[in-house]
Design a protein around this motif. Structure first.
Motif, mmCIF file in Angstrom:
data_model
loop_
_atom_site.group_PDB
_atom_site.id
_atom_site.type_symbol
_atom_site.label_atom_id
_atom_site.label_comp_id
_atom_site.label_asym_id
_atom_site.label_seq_id
_atom_site.Cartn_x
_atom_site.Cartn_y
_atom_site.Cartn_z
ATOM 1 N N ARG A 157 -33.993 87.858 -54.023
ATOM 2 C CA ARG A 157 -33.575 86.453 -54.063
ATOM 3 C C ARG A 157 -32.984 86.086 -55.418
ATOM 4 N N LEU A 158 -33.561 86.624 -56.505
ATOM 5 C CA LEU A 158 -33.019 86.373 -57.841
ATOM 6 C C LEU A 158 -31.601 86.932 -57.944
ATOM 7 N N ALA A 159 -31.405 88.134 -57.433
ATOM 8 C CA ALA A 159 -30.071 88.723 -57.460
ATOM 9 C C ALA A 159 -29.101 87.866 -56.654
ATOM 10 N N GLY A 160 -29.545 87.396 -55.493
ATOM 11 C CA GLY A 160 -28.689 86.548 -54.662
ATOM 12 C C GLY A 160 -28.351 85.230 -55.328
ATOM 13 N N ALA A 161 -29.309 84.661 -56.046
ATOM 14 C CA ALA A 161 -29.073 83.382 -56.722
ATOM 15 C C ALA A 161 -28.064 83.523 -57.852
ATOM 16 N N ASN A 162 -27.920 84.733 -58.401
ATOM 17 C CA ASN A 162 -26.986 84.967 -59.500
ATOM 18 C C ASN A 162 -25.769 85.775 -59.048
ATOM 19 N N GLU A 163 -25.530 85.782 -57.766
ATOM 20 C CA GLU A 163 -24.437 86.586 -57.220
ATOM 21 C C GLU A 163 -23.071 86.154 -57.740
ATOM 22 N N ALA A 164 -22.900 84.877 -57.990
ATOM 23 C CA ALA A 164 -21.607 84.406 -58.480
ATOM 24 C C ALA A 164 -21.275 85.013 -59.838
ATOM 25 N N ALA A 165 -22.287 85.217 -60.677
ATOM 26 C CA ALA A 165 -22.062 85.762 -62.021
ATOM 27 C C ALA A 165 -21.811 87.270 -61.991
ATOM 28 N N ALA A 166 -22.457 87.962 -61.086
ATOM 29 C CA ALA A 166 -22.324 89.429 -61.027
ATOM 30 C C ALA A 166 -22.462 89.876 -59.576
ATOM 31 N N PRO A 167 -21.424 89.666 -58.770
ATOM 32 C CA PRO A 167 -21.552 89.926 -57.327
ATOM 33 C C PRO A 167 -21.865 91.375 -56.968
ATOM 34 N N GLN A 168 -21.248 92.344 -57.638
ATOM 35 C CA GLN A 168 -21.503 93.744 -57.294
ATOM 36 C C GLN A 168 -22.942 94.133 -57.642
ATOM 37 N N PHE A 169 -23.393 93.671 -58.799
ATOM 38 C CA PHE A 169 -24.767 93.961 -59.209
ATOM 39 C C PHE A 169 -25.753 93.330 -58.234
ATOM 40 N N ALA A 170 -25.539 92.070 -57.885
ATOM 41 C CA ALA A 170 -26.429 91.368 -56.955
ATOM 42 C C ALA A 170 -26.469 92.078 -55.608
ATOM 43 N N ARG A 171 -25.321 92.509 -55.125
ATOM 44 C CA ARG A 171 -25.259 93.237 -53.847
ATOM 45 C C ARG A 171 -26.031 94.547 -53.930
ATOM 46 N N ALA A 172 -25.878 95.260 -55.049
ATOM 47 C CA ALA A 172 -26.575 96.537 -55.222
ATOM 48 C C ALA A 172 -28.089 96.323 -55.274
ATOM 49 N N VAL A 173 -28.524 95.290 -55.979
ATOM 50 C CA VAL A 173 -29.963 95.000 -56.048
ATOM 51 C C VAL A 173 -30.497 94.651 -54.669
ATOM 52 N N ARG A 174 -29.787 93.815 -53.942
ATOM 53 C CA ARG A 174 -30.225 93.415 -52.606
ATOM 54 C C ARG A 174 -30.308 94.616 -51.675
ATOM 55 N N ARG A 175 -29.293 95.473 -51.701
ATOM 56 C CA ARG A 175 -29.291 96.656 -50.831
ATOM 57 C C ARG A 175 -30.395 97.634 -51.233
ATOM 58 N N LEU A 176 -30.657 97.758 -52.525
ATOM 59 C CA LEU A 176 -31.750 98.611 -52.995
ATOM 60 C C LEU A 176 -33.082 98.051 -52.502
ATOM 61 N N ALA A 177 -33.272 96.750 -52.604
ATOM 62 C CA ALA A 177 -34.521 96.120 -52.154
ATOM 63 C C ALA A 177 -34.706 96.280 -50.650
ATOM 64 N N GLN A 178 -33.621 96.274 -49.891
ATOM 65 C CA GLN A 178 -33.697 96.436 -48.440
ATOM 66 C C GLN A 178 -33.894 97.896 -48.037
ATOM 67 N N GLY A 179 -33.685 98.797 -48.978
ATOM 68 C CA GLY A 179 -33.845 100.217 -48.678
ATOM 69 C C GLY A 179 -32.617 100.863 -48.077
ATOM 70 N N SER A 180 -31.495 100.174 -48.103
ATOM 71 C CA SER A 180 -30.295 100.742 -47.489
ATOM 72 C C SER A 180 -29.535 101.669 -48.440
ATOM 73 N N ILE A 181 -29.864 101.651 -49.735
ATOM 74 C CA ILE A 181 -29.292 102.596 -50.692
ATOM 75 C C ILE A 181 -30.395 103.090 -51.618
ATOM 76 N N SER A 182 -30.168 104.228 -52.235
ATOM 77 C CA SER A 182 -31.127 104.774 -53.190
ATOM 78 C C SER A 182 -30.891 104.166 -54.570
ATOM 79 N N PHE A 183 -31.820 104.411 -55.476
ATOM 80 C CA PHE A 183 -31.670 103.935 -56.845
ATOM 81 C C PHE A 183 -30.411 104.539 -57.478
ATOM 82 N N ALA A 184 -30.193 105.831 -57.262
ATOM 83 C CA ALA A 184 -29.007 106.497 -57.823
ATOM 84 C C ALA A 184 -27.724 105.871 -57.272
ATOM 85 N N GLU A 185 -27.715 105.550 -55.987
ATOM 86 C CA GLU A 185 -26.536 104.909 -55.395
ATOM 87 C C GLU A 185 -26.329 103.509 -55.974
ATOM 88 N N ALA A 186 -27.427 102.793 -56.212
ATOM 89 C CA ALA A 186 -27.315 101.447 -56.800
ATOM 90 C C ALA A 186 -26.744 101.533 -58.197
#
Length: 135
Positions: A98-127
Motif C-alpha cells: 500500500r505504501l508503494a501504491g500511495a507513492n506510485e506517482a513519484a516512482a511508478p516502476q519501483f511501486a509496481r515492482a514492490v507491489r508485484r514482489l509483495a504479491q509473489g508474482s516476481i522474485s526479489f532478483a526480478e524486482a
C-alpha cells in the motif's frame, strides 16, 4: 482420512501472547513450583503476577501444559502462535504494498515492482532488475 479442522480464532491479551511466544521459544520452569523458578520467569522479562494469572487460562484453552515442573507450549498453542505470526507478516506485507501504491506517482516502476514482489508474482532478483527511470 478426515479433512483438517480449521484453527479457531483465539483472543488473548498482550501478556498472554508474550507468554505463549516465550514458551514457543523455550519452556519455562513453572513459577508455582519454587521461588527459584519464579526468578527465572522474571529474568525472562515476564511479569510474575501476570504469569500466575494467565497460566490457568492458557492451560484451560490447551495452549500450554504443565509437564514435570515446566510450562511448555502444546502443539495447538504453537499452531495458534505461528498463525498469529503469519497473519502479522501478511499485514506488514500488505502495508508495504500500500505504501508503494500511495507513492506510485513519484516512482511508478519501483511501486509496481514492490507491489508485484509483495504479491509473489516476481522474485526479489526480478524486482531489482525491473526497469528504473531516474527522477
Amino acid at each position: 482420512m478426515h479433512p483438517p479442522t480449521p484453527l479457531p480464532y483465539v483472543d488473548l491479551s498482550d501478556a498472554q501472547w508474550q507468554l505463549l511466544a516465550q514458551l514457543v521459544s523455550a519452556g519455562l520452569p513453572d513459577p508455582a513450583s519454587s521461588q527459584d523458578n519464579a526468578e527465572v520467569v522474571a529474568a525472562c522479562g515476564l511479569d510474575l503476577e501476570q504469569v500466575h494469572a494467565d497460566v490457568p487460562f492458557l492451560t484451560w484453552l490447551k495452549l500450554i501444559e504443565r509437564n514435570d515442573g515446566w510450562l511448555v507450549v502444546s502443539d495447538f498453542g504453537a499452531a495458534v502462535h505461528y498463525r498469529r505470526v503469519h497473519e502479522s507478516s501478511e499485514l506488514r506485507l500488505s502495508e508495504v504494498a500500500r505504501l508503494a501504491g500511495a507513492n506510485e506517482a513519484a516512482a511508478p516502476q519501483f511501486a509496481r515492482a514492490v507491489r508485484r514482489l509483495a504479491q509473489g508474482s516476481i522474485s526479489f532478483a526480478e524486482a531489482l532488475s525491473s526497469p528504473r527511470h531516474p527522477a
